[in-house]
Design an enzyme around this catalytic site. Sequence first.
Site, PDB file in Angstrom:
ATOM      1  N   LYS A  75      -6.256   1.609  -6.499  1.00 32.09           N
ATOM      2  CA  LYS A  75      -6.100   2.771  -5.632  1.00 32.09           C
ATOM      3  C   LYS A  75      -4.843   3.575  -6.003  1.00 32.09           C
ATOM      4  O   LYS A  75      -4.768   4.765  -5.750  1.00 32.09           O
ATOM      5  CB  LYS A  75      -6.010   2.341  -4.171  1.00 32.09           C
ATOM      6  CG  LYS A  75      -7.181   1.518  -3.640  1.00 32.09           C
ATOM      7  CD  LYS A  75      -8.487   2.282  -3.625  1.00 32.09           C
ATOM      8  CE  LYS A  75      -9.554   1.611  -2.777  1.00 32.09           C
ATOM      9  NZ  LYS A  75     -10.028   0.331  -3.308  1.00 32.09           N
TER      10      LYS A  75
HETATM   11  C1  LIG Z   1     -11.319  -0.194  -3.390  1.00 35.11           C
HETATM   12  C2  LIG Z   1     -11.517  -1.317  -4.296  1.00 35.11           C
HETATM   13  C3  LIG Z   1     -12.752  -1.530  -4.940  1.00 35.11           C
HETATM   14  C4  LIG Z   1     -13.944  -0.660  -4.676  1.00 35.11           C
HETATM   15  O1  LIG Z   1     -13.808   0.643  -5.207  1.00 35.11           O
HETATM   16  P1  LIG Z   1     -14.722   1.824  -4.673  1.00 35.11           P
HETATM   17  O2  LIG Z   1     -14.182   3.054  -5.328  1.00 35.11           O
HETATM   18  O3  LIG Z   1     -14.569   1.849  -3.190  1.00 35.11           O
HETATM   19  O4  LIG Z   1     -16.115   1.511  -5.083  1.00 35.11           O
HETATM   20  C5  LIG Z   1     -12.832  -2.583  -5.834  1.00 35.11           C
HETATM   21  N1  LIG Z   1     -11.799  -3.403  -6.064  1.00 35.11           N
HETATM   22  C6  LIG Z   1     -10.602  -3.227  -5.461  1.00 35.11           C
HETATM   23  C7  LIG Z   1      -9.498  -4.185  -5.747  1.00 35.11           C
HETATM   24  C8  LIG Z   1     -10.418  -2.179  -4.569  1.00 35.11           C
HETATM   25  O5  LIG Z   1      -9.224  -2.025  -3.977  1.00 35.11           O
END
Ligand SMILES: *Cc1c(COP(=O)(O)O)cnc(C)c1O
Length: 493
Positions: A110
């Site tokens: 993120k």
């Molecule tokens: C948010 C997240 C995901 C999922 O990603 P999306 O864009 O919501 O599909 C996968 N792995 C981790 C560690 C995340 O923080």
Amino acid sequence: MFYTSTRDNSIKLTASEAVLKGLSDDGGLFVPSEIPSLDISLDKLGDMTYQETAYEVMKGFLSDYTEEELKNCINNAYDSKFDTEEIAPLVEAEGEYYLELFHGKTIAFKDMALSILPHLLITAAKKNNSDKEIVILTATSGDTGKAALAGFAGVEGTRIIVFYPKHGVSKVQELQMVTQKESNTKVIGVLGNFDDCQSKVKELFADEELKALMNEKGFQFSSANSINIGRLVPQVAYYVYAYGKLVKEGRIKAGDKVNFCVPTGNFGNILAAYFAKNMGLPVNKLICASNDNKVLFDFFKTGEYDKNRDFILTKSPSMDILISSNLERLIYLSTGRDDEKNKSLMADLKEKGKYCISDDMKAFMTDFVGAYASEEECAAKIKSLYEDTGYVIDTHTAVAAAAYDKYSKECNDDTVAVIASTASPFKFLKSVMTAIDSKNEKCDDFELIDVLSKTANVDVPQAIEDIRSASIVHDTVCEISEMKKLVMATMGL
Ligand SMILES: *Cc1c(COP(=O)(O)O)cnc(C)c1O
């Protein structure tokens, strides 16, 4: 180039307006009127830095930002906050390439988008002469919350309120959030799951009464969730960057196709990969990997999206999602941009919890393949990868890696594969270390920090050092029905 809503084609916004608004008033998501093409040749990519690649990718999408504005945003985001100059390193293990997206401040992917979003937002506010204070309202399955808090903490002209499922995140995730110190931040635990949090936050965005009140007091809501186009666009960059790396290292020739396998929750990360493909990046398949909450796996197989099932708490909590918001963008595109059709499917989802797509729409999605891995398969993958190579991956990355093993065997596909590695194993200490050795199950998360450091032969990340001693600042817990009241109280309304 302009942005329209997936639920109303008459909407026409500039990129900066779309970033500022986050979500369309009709509840739809903003989509670009066209996907820009990469205007750089594939064999040049390998010589570009991460920042240069990000600029080349983002300039087409964020067309009303000036070159100077966009470069400023990029350089402020992708700097020494990341613990490696490469920003997103590519690591080979057992013939697959792990694209490590967790070298930012909060050690999950993120950070790739949330390091830049505050800069994109502040720039957008200036461009649009908005004098309102921006209030970021966010629902998190664990990682968005902290990354958004880190991005917006102390940023003048902004406040941020984060809702997380009180019993649905890891201990490290929760501690990272509730120890956030800056006074423009508020963190609230909700007695519900992520879908409850996300649905309520979307409702608050569409709440006319609340909006009017906010407006009166000089506030404007925006979203840091992956429904904001300012989250999605920066994520396209690392797929292009990874491709350039593979060419430079001689793993592929410019023009060869690669597969991207992405551990998926809200469908943001994999949609960014799809945008990269549509910009002209040679991509074969996009493998959408799910954990036991395998709504998307079933959807790609049958054409029916059905969230009427038990919500399962897994060891990959950031993917424990039954309503994948960003899928709406793909649905809309697959109807040939038919806003009415999309709207009626989304109404079905809201009312009946499911919808069915047509054969044409299904045919439009052949770039995608659904795959999934059970809890046992993920744990086994963490263990075997470690024992065979010494490389330790987190539980989310393990979903993708294990699902990819199944996919490549079943489909006999030997295309070079890039697996999105979305979190540091330090973020999910207990689950990762228990997968490697079941006797770790008895240990406390904190005891395992040094064990993992020794096992994986990597230093303890700063983000983990930070929470070892930090004190808890936020301890509010509420029912779903109390979320609006708490937002109003936080804003002094
Ligand atoms: C948010 C997240 C995901 C999922 O990603 P999306 O864009 O919501 O599909 C996968 N792995 C981790 C560690 C995340 O923080």
